[in-house]
Design a protein around this motif. Structure first.
Motif, PDB file in Angstrom:
ATOM      1  N   GLU A  66      24.422  18.352 -18.703  1.00  0.00           N
ATOM      2  CA  GLU A  66      24.000  16.952 -18.661  1.00  0.00           C
ATOM      3  C   GLU A  66      23.952  16.454 -17.232  1.00  0.00           C
ATOM      4  O   GLU A  66      24.625  16.985 -16.343  1.00  0.00           O
ATOM      5  N   GLU A 100      27.928  15.370 -29.313  1.00  0.00           N
ATOM      6  CA  GLU A 100      27.358  16.105 -28.187  1.00  0.00           C
ATOM      7  C   GLU A 100      26.828  17.491 -28.533  1.00  0.00           C
ATOM      8  O   GLU A 100      25.880  17.948 -27.902  1.00  0.00           O
ATOM      9  N   GLU A 142      24.283   9.212 -25.313  1.00  0.00           N
ATOM     10  CA  GLU A 142      23.626   9.841 -24.183  1.00  0.00           C
ATOM     11  C   GLU A 142      22.187   9.340 -24.071  1.00  0.00           C
ATOM     12  O   GLU A 142      21.511   9.136 -25.085  1.00  0.00           O
TER      13      GLU A 142
END
Length: 185
Positions: A66, A100, A142
């Protein structure tokens, strides 16, 4: 053996800078020997975090890649995030896995609680190992989909040398997970 010392007396505390995420606090301290100094720290938020080393049944580590604004590049590391209000570290760890990487863990074992830089931060992070994974996805926060990277556990030494795997918390968690797994054998 640690020597017991009286903590310094806080004479004054003042927020000297702040953003949406952080408040920097200046502390005027007097130590037990009478010496006075000014220290700066991130004002404690009281929120702690979790980081999880997920391991598949096939013996693969699940990592994420990320974007990290601090380094201005994509970094490889383990799933992590803040503990929400009313949530335990264990609950947060399982939620972060689902958000995630799209998996929950039947077994989450705490490895150690760490502090990033105790001179400047008070926030604690509990490191976990996650095993017996099962598919379940939750919506995360995110801004873009995270890249999931499978890395063979048997090649953990090579991961330590990977240029994108540089975050100290992830490296610490990997070492602790390897130590934990060695004891399980």
């Amino acid at each position: 053996m640690a020597i017991s010392k009286d903590k310094p007396q806080i004479l004054a505390a003042e927020v000297v800078a702040q953003s949406q995420l952080f408040k920097i606090e200046s502390l005027e301290l007097r130590f037990s020997n009478g010496v006075e100094r000014t220290y700066e720290r991130m004002q404690p938020s009281g929120r702690h975090a979790v980081l999880i080393v997920p391991i598949t049944a096939n013996g693969d580590l699940l990592l994420i890649r990320e974007y990290s604004a601090g380094t201005e590049r994509y970094e490889l590391g383990f799933p992590k995030g803040l503990i929400d209000a009313g949530e335990t570290a264990l609950e947060a760890a399982n939620r972060e896995l689902k958000e995630e990487i799209g998996f929950g863990a039947q077994r989450l074992q705490p490895l150690k609680e760490v502090i990033l830089a105790p001179s400047y931060f008070s926030s604690r992070m509990t490191l976990f190992i996650g095993q017996d994974l099962y598919p379940e996805r939750l919506e995360g926060d995110e801004p873009e989909p995270l890249e999931i990277v499978l890395w063979p556990l048997a090649q953990a030494e090579e991961l330590l040398n990977h240029l994108d795997f540089a975050e100290a918390r992830s490296i610490s968690a990997l070492f602790l997970a390897l130590k934990y797994l060695a004891r399980e054998e």
